[in-house]
Design an enzyme around this catalytic site. Structure first.
Site, PDB file in Angstrom:
ATOM      1  N   GLY A  51       0.828  -1.202   0.000  1.00  0.00           N
ATOM      2  CA  GLY A  51       0.000   0.000   0.000  1.00  0.00           C
ATOM      3  C   GLY A  51       0.859   1.248   0.000  1.00  0.00           C
ATOM      4  N   CYS A  78       5.372  -5.864   1.509  1.00  0.00           N
ATOM      5  CA  CYS A  78       5.662  -4.432   1.521  1.00  0.00           C
ATOM      6  C   CYS A  78       4.968  -3.754   2.712  1.00  0.00           C
ATOM      7  CB  CYS A  78       5.271  -3.807   0.185  1.00  0.00           C
ATOM      8  SG  CYS A  78       6.060  -2.211  -0.132  1.00  0.00           S
ATOM      9  N   TYR A  79       3.914  -2.955   2.496  1.00  0.00           N
ATOM     10  CA  TYR A  79       3.222  -2.337   3.626  1.00  0.00           C
ATOM     11  C   TYR A  79       2.684  -3.405   4.570  1.00  0.00           C
ATOM     12  CZ  TYR A  79      -0.085   0.350   6.415  1.00  0.00           C
ATOM     13  OH  TYR A  79      -0.760   0.914   7.473  1.00  0.00           O
ATOM     14  N   HIS A 165       7.800  -7.267  -4.085  1.00  0.00           N
ATOM     15  CA  HIS A 165       6.481  -7.711  -4.565  1.00  0.00           C
ATOM     16  C   HIS A 165       6.614  -9.018  -5.347  1.00  0.00           C
ATOM     17  CE1 HIS A 165       4.004  -4.153  -3.541  1.00  0.00           C
ATOM     18  NE2 HIS A 165       5.171  -3.544  -3.605  1.00  0.00           N
ATOM     19  N   GLU A 167       4.224 -10.787  -6.486  1.00  0.00           N
ATOM     20  CA  GLU A 167       3.104 -10.963  -7.407  1.00  0.00           C
ATOM     21  C   GLU A 167       3.365 -10.421  -8.802  1.00  0.00           C
ATOM     22  OE1 GLU A 167       2.141  -7.093  -5.124  1.00  0.00           O
ATOM     23  OE2 GLU A 167       3.257  -8.964  -4.838  1.00  0.00           O
ATOM     24  N   ASP A 223     -18.619 -10.673 -20.705  1.00  0.00           N
ATOM     25  CA  ASP A 223     -19.102 -10.665 -19.323  1.00  0.00           C
ATOM     26  C   ASP A 223     -20.624 -10.842 -19.256  1.00  0.00           C
ATOM     27  OD1 ASP A 223     -16.455 -10.105 -18.828  1.00  0.00           O
ATOM     28  OD2 ASP A 223     -16.786  -7.961 -18.538  1.00  0.00           O
ATOM     29  N   LYS A 365     -11.275 -11.456 -15.573  1.00  0.00           N
ATOM     30  CA  LYS A 365     -11.664 -11.592 -16.987  1.00  0.00           C
ATOM     31  C   LYS A 365     -11.232 -12.928 -17.589  1.00  0.00           C
ATOM     32  CE  LYS A 365     -13.043  -8.776 -19.699  1.00  0.00           C
ATOM     33  NZ  LYS A 365     -14.403  -8.490 -20.235  1.00  0.00           N
TER      34      LYS A 365
END
Length: 509
Positions: A51, A78-79, A165, A167, A223, A365
């Site tokens: 964050g 991180c945060y 990070h 990810e 969608d 998605k």
């Protein structure tokens, strides 16, 4: 299930995607989530996201510290690492040197998180604070030249934290680290699949709706189409779809969609031609957010008028996806920054006094595409490139007029024809044209012209959260440009957008 706490990182959705790619279900919730709710969840572990805040700042986001008393594995990123340190008795201070971008990670103590990870690898950093004192029971497990505590662990309590990070794709072994946390630390099982989701979603829709009727605004995108197929599978003809032609669609798109919906999907559909109403409302409007709001308001009016004709409808279905939910949650006080409003979240149900059915609200998605294939949708629909709800109105910079729409439709048709012919349509996340509010001097047939400029935008992406401009072959770009200038009256210059996301967005408005 894994719970991800959203402390405001623009990458929190990436964490969720990486977890689901491993075949494990997860959800993202804000730090305001009550501890009682967390206790009720059937969790295997918790991930605390990054964050933009500093933990020592006033009003920095925090979750109930009792999450560390649940006996669950916790991974702080991180945060999230700083929250863990601060809560458990350590100290976080402003770093002498901020660290953004690539860094070389050196593992100094192997643990469960770093199993099968080489001692030296590339990671991606984004922080201005660092750990000056570890909480009791923790060991430093990795460092970089700039960050002495790049990773830490208390293996006894199964608490792990990373300053970088894992990810993002820039962290070369990040997915393996998350895999190790999920399976080696949390003991998760790989049981998240679209086949299982479809089965449970149909059952949930049946239970929720019963014998009532459902209405759905069908746009033709993947969608709303997948939403319609799921609901039809659950309740059959008790679903009525409403297709509003807003006059802002691509060339011949409304007619093509009618054929697909009626002949191939056999959905119960009502068609409303409201193009003039939308164009009148957009007259002399140039601001993109105003365009979105006007289009949203008129759509509500048209949709509501048609819906009133359907007797016994007590439910409204929407093709809302998980990113829409997360980003719109931020618009109402969540920690993540709002980039732009979403047309399909909020507003409509209150006006119409209908209960909501949103079967895709926890899917990304790519998961929706997999679900569409599972339900038997053809590849043309499943792999249809995203098209914005406001349509071509936000691909025309400046005022939207029928003349400018006609120019953009012709340009767009040429572009997509060439992209498909070259075999790039499935390789690209999106490819489209933007009509600029500029004109330039040109020469055609030995005469001076002063006509429109169009920009071509083509990007590659896995999830639209990040995107890179597509390196299309020069020969293809040349054909696209030549055909547009030769075939579309009113255009004498074509430019190519080479911006990535971030810092740019995919759509121009």
């Amino acid at each position: 299930m894994i719970l991800i706490i959203d402390f405001g990182s623009q990458f929190n959705q990436l964490i969720a995607r990486r977890v689901r790619e491993c075949g494990v279900y997860c959800i993202i919730e804000p730090p305001t989530l009550p501890i009682e709710r967390i206790r009720e969840m059937d969790l295997q572990g918790i991930i605390l996201s990054g964050g933009p805040a500093s933990i020592y700042e006033k009003n920095s986001p925090r979750i109930d510290q009792r999450i560390f008393d649940l006996g669950l594995p916790v991974l702080g990123i991180c945060y999230g690492m700083h929250f863990m340190v601060d809560t458990l008795g350590g100290t976080v201070k402003r770093a002498q040197k901020r660290e953004y971008g690539f860094a070389a990670l050196n593992i100094c103590k192997s643990d469960a998180l770093f199993s099968s990870i080489p001692d030296h690898s590339q990671v991606w950093m984004s922080h201005g604070d660092s750990i000056s004192q570890l909480p009791t029971g923790f060991d430093v497990t990795a460092k970089t030249d700039n960050t002495p505590v790049a990773a830490m662990a208390n293996e006894t309590q199964k608490f792990f934290a990373l300053q970088f990070h894992p990810e993002v794709a820039h962290t070369k072994k990040g997915k393996q680290m998350l895999h190790n946390f999920l399976f080696d630390v949390c003991g998760c099982r790989r049981n998240w699949s679209m086949k299982a989701f479809a089965r449970s979603a149909v059952a949930e829709i049946k239970e929720k709706v019963g014998n009532d009727k459902v209405i759905l605004g069908l746009s033709g995108g993947v969608d709303s189409t997948v939403t319609a197929m799921l609901i039809q599978k659950a309740i059959g003809n008790h679903l009525t779809c409403i297709f509003v032609d807003n006059g802002l669609l691509r060339k011949d798109e409304a007619n093509k969609l009618k054929v697909v919906f009626k002949e191939h999907l056999r959905l119960n559909i009502r068609y409303v031609n409201a193009g003039k109403k939308f164009l009148d409302g957009l007259a002399k409007v140039a601001d993109p957010e105003k365009k979105r709001k006007i289009i949203g308001r008129i759509f509500m009016e048209v949709f509501e008028a048609e819906a009133r004709k359907i007797e016994g409808a007590n439910f409204l279905a929407q093709g809302t996806l998980y990113p829409d939910v997360i980003e719109s949650r931020s618009a109402f006080g969540g920690p993540t920054a709002v980039i732009k409003s979403h047309h399909n979240v909020g507003g409509l149900p209150k006006r119409m006094k209908l209960k909501l059915v949103e079967p895709l609200q926890y899917l990304f998605k790519d998961e929706v595409r997999k679900l569409g294939a599972q339900l038997g949708l053809g590849s043309d629909l499943v792999w249809r490139q995203p098209f914005p709800g406001p349509g071509l109105a936000i691909r025309i910079i400046g005022e939207v007029t029928s003349k400018r729409l006609q120019v953009l439709r012709e340009v767009d048709a040429v572009l997509l024809e060439e992209i498909r012919e070259a075999g790039f349509y499935r390789k690209l996340w999106q490819s489209f044209a933007v009509l600029l509010p500029l004109k330039s001097v040109g020469i055609m047939g030995d005469s001076r012209t002063y006509e429109n400029i169009v920009a071509i935008r083509a990007v590659t992406s896995k999830d639209a959260m990040t995107a890179d401009w597509a390196k299309l072959p020069h020969s293809l770009m040349g054909r696209i440009s030549n055909r547009i200038i030769n075939e579309v009256r009113g255009v004498n210059r074509v430019v190519y957008d080479i911006s990535s996301k971030p810092p740019s967005t995919i759509e121009w408005e």
